[in-house]
Design a protein around this motif. Structure first.
Motif, PDB file in Angstrom:
ATOM      1  N   ILE A  65       0.908  -1.115   0.033  1.00 11.50           N
ATOM      2  CA  ILE A  65      -0.081  -0.123   0.026  1.00 11.50           C
ATOM      3  C   ILE A  65       0.855   1.253  -0.037  1.00 11.50           C
ATOM      4  O   ILE A  65       1.686   1.477   0.760  1.00 11.50           O
ATOM      5  N   ASN A  66       0.792   1.873  -0.960  1.00  7.59           N
ATOM      6  CA  ASN A  66       1.659   3.186  -1.240  1.00  7.59           C
ATOM      7  C   ASN A  66       0.769   4.364  -1.827  1.00  7.59           C
ATOM      8  O   ASN A  66      -0.350   4.240  -2.027  1.00  7.59           O
ATOM      9  N   THR A  67       1.505   5.287  -1.924  1.00  6.43           N
ATOM     10  CA  THR A  67       0.780   6.579  -2.232  1.00  6.43           C
ATOM     11  C   THR A  67      -0.001   6.778  -3.739  1.00  6.43           C
ATOM     12  O   THR A  67      -1.106   7.017  -3.875  1.00  6.43           O
ATOM     13  N   SER A  68       0.824   5.845  -4.579  1.00  7.29           N
ATOM     14  CA  SER A  68       0.328   5.779  -5.887  1.00  7.29           C
ATOM     15  C   SER A  68      -1.269   5.120  -6.005  1.00  7.29           C
ATOM     16  O   SER A  68      -1.995   5.112  -6.694  1.00  7.29           O
ATOM     17  N   ARG A  69      -1.468   4.129  -4.739  1.00  9.26           N
ATOM     18  CA  ARG A  69      -2.770   3.471  -4.735  1.00  9.26           C
ATOM     19  C   ARG A  69      -3.973   4.426  -4.221  1.00  9.26           C
ATOM     20  O   ARG A  69      -5.194   3.879  -4.341  1.00  9.26           O
ATOM     21  N   PHE A  70      -3.541   5.413  -3.761  1.00  8.85           N
ATOM     22  CA  PHE A  70      -4.690   6.565  -3.498  1.00  8.85           C
ATOM     23  C   PHE A  70      -5.104   7.512  -4.330  1.00  8.85           C
ATOM     24  O   PHE A  70      -5.958   8.193  -4.086  1.00  8.85           O
ATOM     25  N   ARG A  71      -4.925   7.367  -5.774  1.00  2.04           N
ATOM     26  CA  ARG A  71      -5.238   8.377  -6.589  1.00  2.04           C
ATOM     27  C   ARG A  71      -6.759   8.372  -6.674  1.00  2.04           C
ATOM     28  O   ARG A  71      -7.343   9.469  -6.678  1.00  2.04           O
ATOM     29  N   ARG A  72      -7.448   7.307  -6.716  1.00  2.00           N
ATOM     30  CA  ARG A  72      -8.815   7.215  -7.027  1.00  2.00           C
ATOM     31  C   ARG A  72      -9.488   7.647  -5.731  1.00  2.00           C
ATOM     32  O   ARG A  72     -10.779   8.247  -5.633  1.00  2.00           O
ATOM     33  N   THR A  73      -8.853   7.324  -4.657  1.00  2.00           N
ATOM     34  CA  THR A  73      -9.542   7.991  -3.340  1.00  2.00           C
ATOM     35  C   THR A  73      -9.373   9.333  -3.186  1.00  2.00           C
ATOM     36  O   THR A  73     -10.511  10.005  -2.905  1.00  2.00           O
ATOM     37  N   LEU A  74      -8.443  10.211  -3.734  1.00  2.00           N
ATOM     38  CA  LEU A  74      -8.340  11.354  -3.939  1.00  2.00           C
ATOM     39  C   LEU A  74      -9.380  11.928  -4.803  1.00  2.00           C
ATOM     40  O   LEU A  74     -10.187  13.168  -4.481  1.00  2.00           O
ATOM     41  N   ALA A  75      -9.622  11.230  -6.164  1.00  2.00           N
ATOM     42  CA  ALA A  75     -10.542  11.752  -6.733  1.00  2.00           C
ATOM     43  C   ALA A  75     -11.783  11.697  -6.289  1.00  2.00           C
ATOM     44  O   ALA A  75     -12.706  12.440  -6.850  1.00  2.00           O
ATOM     45  N   TRP A  76     -12.164  10.761  -5.546  1.00  7.58           N
ATOM     46  CA  TRP A  76     -13.465  10.389  -5.039  1.00  7.58           C
ATOM     47  C   TRP A  76     -13.976  11.548  -4.111  1.00  7.58           C
ATOM     48  O   TRP A  76     -14.883  12.351  -4.167  1.00  7.58           O
ATOM     49  N   HIS A  77     -12.850  12.356  -3.307  1.00  8.62           N
ATOM     50  CA  HIS A  77     -13.232  13.353  -2.293  1.00  8.62           C
ATOM     51  C   HIS A  77     -13.378  14.700  -3.413  1.00  8.62           C
ATOM     52  O   HIS A  77     -14.216  15.535  -2.802  1.00  8.62           O
ATOM     53  N   ILE A  78     -12.501  14.773  -4.347  1.00  6.37           N
ATOM     54  CA  ILE A  78     -12.471  16.210  -5.098  1.00  6.37           C
ATOM     55  C   ILE A  78     -13.634  16.167  -5.879  1.00  6.37           C
ATOM     56  O   ILE A  78     -14.512  17.252  -5.885  1.00  6.37           O
ATOM     57  N   ALA A  79     -14.087  15.030  -6.540  1.00  2.00           N
ATOM     58  CA  ALA A  79     -15.200  15.018  -7.405  1.00  2.00           C
ATOM     59  C   ALA A  79     -16.646  14.994  -6.475  1.00  2.00           C
ATOM     60  O   ALA A  79     -17.717  15.726  -7.400  1.00  2.00           O
ATOM     61  N   ARG A  80     -16.837  14.887  -5.548  1.00  2.00           N
ATOM     62  CA  ARG A  80     -17.943  15.276  -4.468  1.00  2.00           C
ATOM     63  C   ARG A  80     -18.134  16.567  -4.119  1.00  2.00           C
ATOM     64  O   ARG A  80     -18.858  16.778  -3.020  1.00  2.00           O
ATOM     65  N   ARG A  81     -17.472  17.507  -4.618  1.00  2.55           N
ATOM     66  CA  ARG A  81     -17.886  19.192  -4.124  1.00  2.55           C
ATOM     67  C   ARG A  81     -18.318  19.706  -5.436  1.00  2.55           C
ATOM     68  O   ARG A  81     -17.860  19.294  -6.617  1.00  2.55           O
TER      69      ARG A  81
END
Length: 283
Positions: A65-81
């Protein structure tokens, strides 16, 4: 937690506040990967010590588990505003997305076409989440109002619930089909304190021809796509009270404008209270 650790206005992962060898700016990817690995180890040690084996983190078959695995997680939070899809396009470097056809479905690409896959998937998941939350609120007894209330009830009654999971490449086709259901796709707008049951022909935000989502940053009162719940009405009054308190501390011209906005919010809340019905009520 990070907002409590880091002083206001500074980077949440600023190297100056995380006891690291990184000299300036944000923590580097390598440092963050080490922190994630150490965090997983700590969790597993705690789980073993307290005999909570069900809460340990097993080895991931897809690798560390590393930072590259969180790209969609970040997208999830950004897109929901509101306006989040625009921010998402900027964040991932797709500044010219509107100029290109949907020619690419590679999630990681920085080509102009690649971002459309992300936008469609995140829009569909966010809309499904909104419908699922509305269904839960209605089941708990909340009332609903607005010119698009009946369409919102239809959307909430038939929505699948999307839980956390891996989103395969093939999901993009399902996402596009979901968004193409003009009139029964729900978009939460926390800034406007409403839900938009988006129907292109009714939208006052003047979406582009063929658009499958509203311009949430340009939400306008009186739109026939508006839906509100009891929760929205409470939040409208809370915001009106906040504007009133702020108006008391500002020069009179600005204060008058804020009080006028507060009155408008209270009228919207009163309109909801006088017209709202439960999901079971005949419409």
């Amino acid at each position: 937690m990070l907002e409590r650790i880091v002083p206001s206005g500074e980077l949440l992962f600023g190297s100056a506040h995380h006891f690291t060898q990184d000299r300036a700016g944000a923590l580097k990817a390598g440092t963050l990967n080490i922190r994630i690995k150490d965090f997983v180890t700590w969790i597993n040690d705690e789980a073993a010590t307290k005999d909570l084996t069900g809460q340990s983190i097993p080895d991931d078959p897809h690798g560390p588990i590393n930072t590259s695995r969180f790209r969609r997680t970040l997208a999830w939070h950004i897109a929901r505003r509101p306006g989040g899809l625009v921010a998402l396009a900027i964040q991932y470097g797709h500044m010219r997305t509107v100029l290109d056809a949907r020619t690419s479905s590679g999630y990681g690409t920085r080509s102009r076409g690649g971002i459309h896959t992300v936008l469609d998937v995140e829009s569909a998941l966010a809309a499904a989440d909104t419908a699922a939350r509305l269904r839960d609120l209605l089941a708990a007894g909340e009332r609903i109002s607005g010119p698009a209330a009946q369409r919102a009830l239809t959307a909430a009654a038939h929505v699948p619930r999307f839980e956390g999971r891996i989103v395969p490449r093939t999901f993009v086709h399902k996402a596009r089909d979901y968004l193409a259901r003009d009139g029964i796709v729900l978009f939460d707008n926390p800034d406007a304190l409403l839900i938009c049951a988006f129907k292109r022909d009714n939208a006052l935000c003047e979406p582009d021809p063929g658009a499958n989502s509203p311009r949430q940053y340009d939400c306008r009162s009186g739109c026939a796509n508006t839906v509100r719940t009891d929760t929205h009405a409470r939040l409208l009054r809370a915001r009106a009270d906040e504007l009133g308190r702020l108006a008391d501390r500002l020069p009179p011209p600005v204060g008058r404008r804020l009080r006028s906005n507060a009155d408008r919010l209270r009228v919207a809340a009163d309109t909801h209270d006088s017209s709202a019905q439960t999901a079971e009520a005949p419409r």
